[in-house]
Scaffold this motif. Structure first.
Motif, mmCIF file in Angstrom:
data_model
loop_
_atom_site.group_PDB
_atom_site.id
_atom_site.type_symbol
_atom_site.label_atom_id
_atom_site.label_comp_id
_atom_site.label_asym_id
_atom_site.label_seq_id
_atom_site.Cartn_x
_atom_site.Cartn_y
_atom_site.Cartn_z
ATOM 1 N N THR A 68 47.428 50.553 35.569
ATOM 2 C CA THR A 68 47.797 50.997 36.913
ATOM 3 C C THR A 68 47.155 52.331 37.281
ATOM 4 O OG1 THR A 68 49.761 52.172 36.118
ATOM 5 C CG2 THR A 68 50.037 49.846 36.744
ATOM 6 N N TYR A 113 41.764 44.827 36.092
ATOM 7 C CA TYR A 113 43.139 45.283 36.268
ATOM 8 C C TYR A 113 43.746 44.730 37.557
ATOM 9 C CZ TYR A 113 41.820 48.723 32.685
ATOM 10 O OH TYR A 113 41.388 49.332 31.544
ATOM 11 N N ALA A 114 42.923 44.641 38.588
ATOM 12 C CA ALA A 114 43.412 44.081 39.851
ATOM 13 C C ALA A 114 43.814 42.622 39.668
ATOM 14 C CB ALA A 114 42.343 44.212 40.929
ATOM 15 N N ALA A 146 47.118 42.557 38.081
ATOM 16 C CA ALA A 146 48.146 42.887 39.073
ATOM 17 C C ALA A 146 48.519 41.661 39.900
ATOM 18 C CB ALA A 146 47.654 44.007 39.989
ATOM 19 N N ARG A 147 47.539 40.794 40.147
ATOM 20 C CA ARG A 147 47.803 39.581 40.931
ATOM 21 C C ARG A 147 48.390 38.457 40.085
ATOM 22 N NH1 ARG A 147 42.345 41.013 42.617
ATOM 23 N NH2 ARG A 147 42.492 42.263 44.529
ATOM 24 N N HIS A 152 44.309 46.890 45.295
ATOM 25 C CA HIS A 152 44.737 47.094 43.912
ATOM 26 C C HIS A 152 43.716 47.919 43.132
ATOM 27 C CE1 HIS A 152 48.388 44.814 44.022
ATOM 28 N NE2 HIS A 152 47.790 43.695 44.377
ATOM 29 N N SER A 157 44.090 51.501 44.265
ATOM 30 C CA SER A 157 45.356 52.114 43.833
ATOM 31 C C SER A 157 45.257 52.627 42.401
ATOM 32 C CB SER A 157 46.513 51.129 43.975
ATOM 33 O OG SER A 157 46.401 50.065 43.052
ATOM 34 N N THR A 201 54.521 52.957 47.396
ATOM 35 C CA THR A 201 54.259 51.691 46.694
ATOM 36 C C THR A 201 55.296 51.428 45.612
ATOM 37 O OG1 THR A 201 51.886 51.774 47.120
ATOM 38 C CG2 THR A 201 52.599 50.503 45.227
ATOM 39 N N ALA A 234 57.946 48.366 45.346
ATOM 40 C CA ALA A 234 57.982 47.473 44.183
ATOM 41 C C ALA A 234 59.396 47.387 43.608
ATOM 42 C CB ALA A 234 57.003 47.968 43.114
ATOM 43 N N MET A 252 56.612 38.203 42.578
ATOM 44 C CA MET A 252 55.289 38.059 43.183
ATOM 45 C C MET A 252 55.375 37.183 44.435
ATOM 46 S SD MET A 252 53.062 39.821 41.384
ATOM 47 C CE MET A 252 51.450 39.093 41.619
ATOM 48 N N GLU A 294 49.862 46.282 47.884
ATOM 49 C CA GLU A 294 49.900 47.130 46.690
ATOM 50 C C GLU A 294 51.145 46.912 45.818
ATOM 51 O OE1 GLU A 294 48.620 51.293 46.189
ATOM 52 O OE2 GLU A 294 48.569 51.231 48.372
ATOM 53 N N SER A 339 52.615 43.495 42.649
ATOM 54 C CA SER A 339 51.794 43.692 41.456
ATOM 55 C C SER A 339 52.597 43.340 40.210
ATOM 56 C CB SER A 339 51.328 45.154 41.377
ATOM 57 O OG SER A 339 50.831 45.460 40.095
#
Length: 535
Positions: free
Chosen positions: A171, A215-216, A219-220, A382, A385, A484, A488, A513, A529, A532
Motif C-alpha cells: 500500500t 500491487y494495484a 488491491a483489485r 491504486h 495511492s 480513503t 475503507a 470488494m 481507492e 482495495s
C-alpha cells in the motif's frame, strides 16, 4: 555452524524439553536455514545486484555520509540487527550494495524460503542469506532451532538483517512491526550472550517502482504471483523498461536493545509481558526513525495532488501553484526533502516530475488542446495511492487537526474540549494503520501544529472560532491523505454489520470488494481507492 550447534550441551538440553524432538530432525532444520560466506558468492551476488539495479535506476544510490560514518562507529562496538523498510523485492539487493559500497560489515539477511528457487538459492545461501519458512505455525522444534540459531549468530557478533514489517508493504505506508525474530534476538541478550545489540533502522525508498502495477492488481483482488525462475526473469526484464529515478538509503541513529530491556526490569526476572512491551516500544521507535529519515520525493507529492482532483486534469501552472503550500509546510516542519521535491519550487522541476510519471503509470498527459494537462485516470488510482501513502505520515497530525477543527465547529458544548476529544479519538481509530507518538507527545505535536495562530486556544472557545481557524489553515490535506482509510473502514463495517460474526476474512474481503464497487457506482465513496483488498 551445524557441527558446533549440534555439539553444544546447551542446544541438546533444550531439545530434550521438546516432546518428540530428535537431534536428526533438528539437524535437518539447520541444514535448511544455515548459511555462510564464500568468496565467489560474496563477490558475485553484489555484482548481479548492481547490474539489476542499474537497468532501471540512477547508478549512484543517495546516502547521507554522516549517517554512514555514525553507523560504522556503532557497529565497531556491538552486533546489530539492520531493520529495513520493505516496499520492493529490490530492498535486500539495495541493502547489500549499500553495505558493500560504504565498506560496512555485511549482515546475515533473513528471507522467505519461497525465494530459494533455482540457482539463486545456493548462491544466496553462500552469501549470508538465511532462508526461513513463511508459516511456522505451532512447530515448537522449528521455533527452538531458529531461536538458537539467532542466538548463535548474535553471540558470534555477526550482524542480522530483515524487514521490520515482515513483508513488502503493497500500500506504500509502513506496516505494523513483526516481533517474532526480534523476540529471539531479545532472548539472546537476556541470556547474556552479548552485552548489547543495536537495532539499526534502515530507510530504503525509490522515486518510482515498476511493482506498483502488481500491487494495484492485488488491491483489485488478484492472487499473489508465485516466485520462480520465470518470475525472476520477468522481474529483472521489467527493470529495464524505463528509468525509475533515484534510490535513497538512510541509516538513522540505532536503538539500543540493552536500554529498553534493562529499563523493563532485571533480565533474569523479566516476564513475557514485560519483554513484549519493551519490544513493542523498540520496534515503534525503529519504525518512527525510519519514517522521519525517509526523504519526501516529487513522485509522492505530485501523486497526492492529482489524486485530490478526483480525475480532473490540471495544467503545469496549476500543479506548480497548488504544490507551494505543501512545500512551505514541509520546510516549516523541517521534513527531509529529496532534490526532486525541492525542485517542485520551479515549473521546470514540476515538468521534470510530470515527464517521469507520465512516461508510464500512473499519470496521464492529455495533449492536443491549448496546452498539455495532466490527470490520474480512475484505473490508475491504486498505483498513484501507493506513492501518496508513502508520505501520509508527514501530514498525518496536520490532517487530524483539520478533522478535529471541523468537529469542534459543529460542537454545541465546549469547542476546545471537543477538539481534543476528537483528536484523541481519531488517533485511537487510526493507530492500526499509522505510527503515532505517545499520547502526551501527540498532544504537544498538535499544539505545535496550531501554533501558526498564537491565540488558537482562545479562538477555539466557540464553534465559530473553530470554523475561522479551519478556514485560515493552509494547506488542507485530510481529504486526500486519510479519507480513503475512513471509507475503507466504512465499507468493511457495513459488511460486518450484515454478515455477522461468523464471516471469514476471505469472505469479508470478497463481499467488501463487491459492496465497495456498488458504493463507487452510487457515489457513496469518492473514488475506487478504498475498494482495495489490501485495505
Amino acid at each position: 555452524v551445524k557441527p558446533e550447534m549440534m555439539a553444544s550441551a546447551r542446544f541438546l538440553a533444550g531439545l530434550q524439553e521438546i516432546p518428540g524432538a530428535s537431534a536428526d530432525d533438528a539437524g535437518k532444520i539447520l541444514d535448511e536455514m544455515a548459511t555462510g560466506w564464500s568468496r565467489l558468492s560474496v563477490d558475485l551476488l553484489p555484482a548481479i545486484y548492481r547490474s539489476v539495479i542499474r537497468r532501471g535506476f540512477d547508478t549512484d544510490i543517495d546516502y547521507d555520509p554522516a549517517q554512514v560514518e555514525s553507523m560504522r562507529t556503532a557497529l565497531q562496538r556491538h552486533p546489530a540487527v539492520l531493520l529495513f523498510s520493505h516496499r520492493s523485492n529490490l530492498d535486500a539487493m539495495v541493502l547489500g550494495i549499500a553495505l558493500r559500497a560504504n565498506r560496512l560489515p555485511q549482515a546475515h539477511m533473513f528471507g522467505g524460503i519461497n525465494m530459494a528457487f533455482g540457482v539463486m538459492g545456493p548462491i544466496m545461501r553462500r552469501s549470508g542469506t538465511i532462508f526461513i519458512r513463511r508459516n511456522i505455525g505451532d512447530d515448537k522444534l522449528y521455533k527452538y532451532v531458529l531461536k538458537e540459531y539467532v542466538g548463535y549468530i548474535t553471540e558470534k557478533r555477526f550482524n542480522l538483517a530483515w524487514s521490520i514489517e515482515g513483508t513488502r508493504s503493497r500500500t506504500g505506508k509502513m506496516l505494523p512491526p513483526k516481533l517474532g525474530l526480534m523476540s529471539y534476538v531479545a532472548d539472546a541478550y537476556l541470556e547474556g550472550r552479548t552485552d548489547d545489540i543495536l537495532l539499526q533502522p534502515v530507510s530504503i525508498s525509490f522515486d518510482q517502482l515498476h511493482e506498483i502495477t502488481e500491487y494495484a492488481e492485488y488491491a483489485r483482488g488478484a492472487p499473489k504471483q508465485r516466485e520462480g525462475l520465470g518470475w525472476l526473469y520477468r522481474f529483472i526484464k521489467a527493470q529495464g523498461e524505463r528509468n525509475y529515478g533515484k534510490i535513497y538509503v538512510r541509516f538513522p541513529e540505532a536503538v539500543s536493545m540493552a536500554r529498553y530491556l534493562s529499563d523493563a526490569g532485571e533480565s533474569a526476572a523479566m516476564d513475557e509481558q514485560a519483554k513484549r512491551l519493551a519490544m513493542q516500544k523498540m520496534a515503534f521507535e525503529v519504525a518512527w526513525r525510519i519514517q522521519r529519515s525517509t526523504p519526501i520525493n516529487a513522485t509522492a507529492l505530485v501523486s497526492a495532488l492529482l489524486l485530490a482532483t478526483r480525475g480532473m486534469a490540471l495544467t503545469l501552472g496549476q500543479i506548480h501553484q497548488n504544490m507551494q503550500d505543501a512545500l512551505n509546510y514541509l520546510e516549516r516542519k523541517g521534513t527531509l526533502l529529496s532534490d526532486s521535491a525541492r525542485g517542485l519550487r520551479s515549473t521546470g522541476g514540476v515538468q521534470s516530475a510530470l515527464d517521469a510519471l507520465s512516461s508510464g503509470h500512473p499519470v496521464t498527459r492529455v495533449e492536443g488542446g491549448w496546452e498539455p494537462v495532466w490527470r490520474i485516470a480512475p484505473e490508475h488510482e491504486h498505483e498513484a495511492s501507493f506513492y501518496r501513502n508513502s508520505i501520509i505520515h508527514a501530514f498525518l497530525e496536520s490532517s487530524i487537526v483539520e478533522l478535529a477543527l471541523a468537529h469542534a465547529a459543529r460542537s454545541t458544548a465546549d469547542s476546545l474540549n471537543a477538539f481534543w476529544s476528537q483528536a484523541m479519538r481519531l488517533r485511537d481509530l487510526l493507530k492500526f494503520d499509522f505510527y503515532f507518538a505517545d499520547s502526551e507527545t501527540f498532544r504537544r505535536n498538535l499544539a505545535e501544529e496550531m501554533a501558526w495562530r498564537p491565540d488558537w486556544e482562545s479562538q477555539l472557545a466557540t464553534p465559530s472560532g473553530a470554523t475561522a481557524l479551519l478556514s485560515g489553515k493552509q494547506p488542507l490535506l485530510s481529504y486526500v491523505m486519510v479519507r480513503t482509510f475512513f471509507e475503507a473502514y466504512e465499507i468493511a463495517a457495513d459488511v460486518l454489520r450484515k454478515s455477522g460474526s461468523t464471516v471469514t476474512e476471505d469472505e469479508l474481503v470478497k463481499r467488501a470488494m463487491g459492496v465497495g464497487n456498488q458504493y463507487v457506482a452510487q457515489g457513496r465513496v469518492r473514488s475506487a481507492e478504498p475498494v482495495s483488498a489490501l485495505l
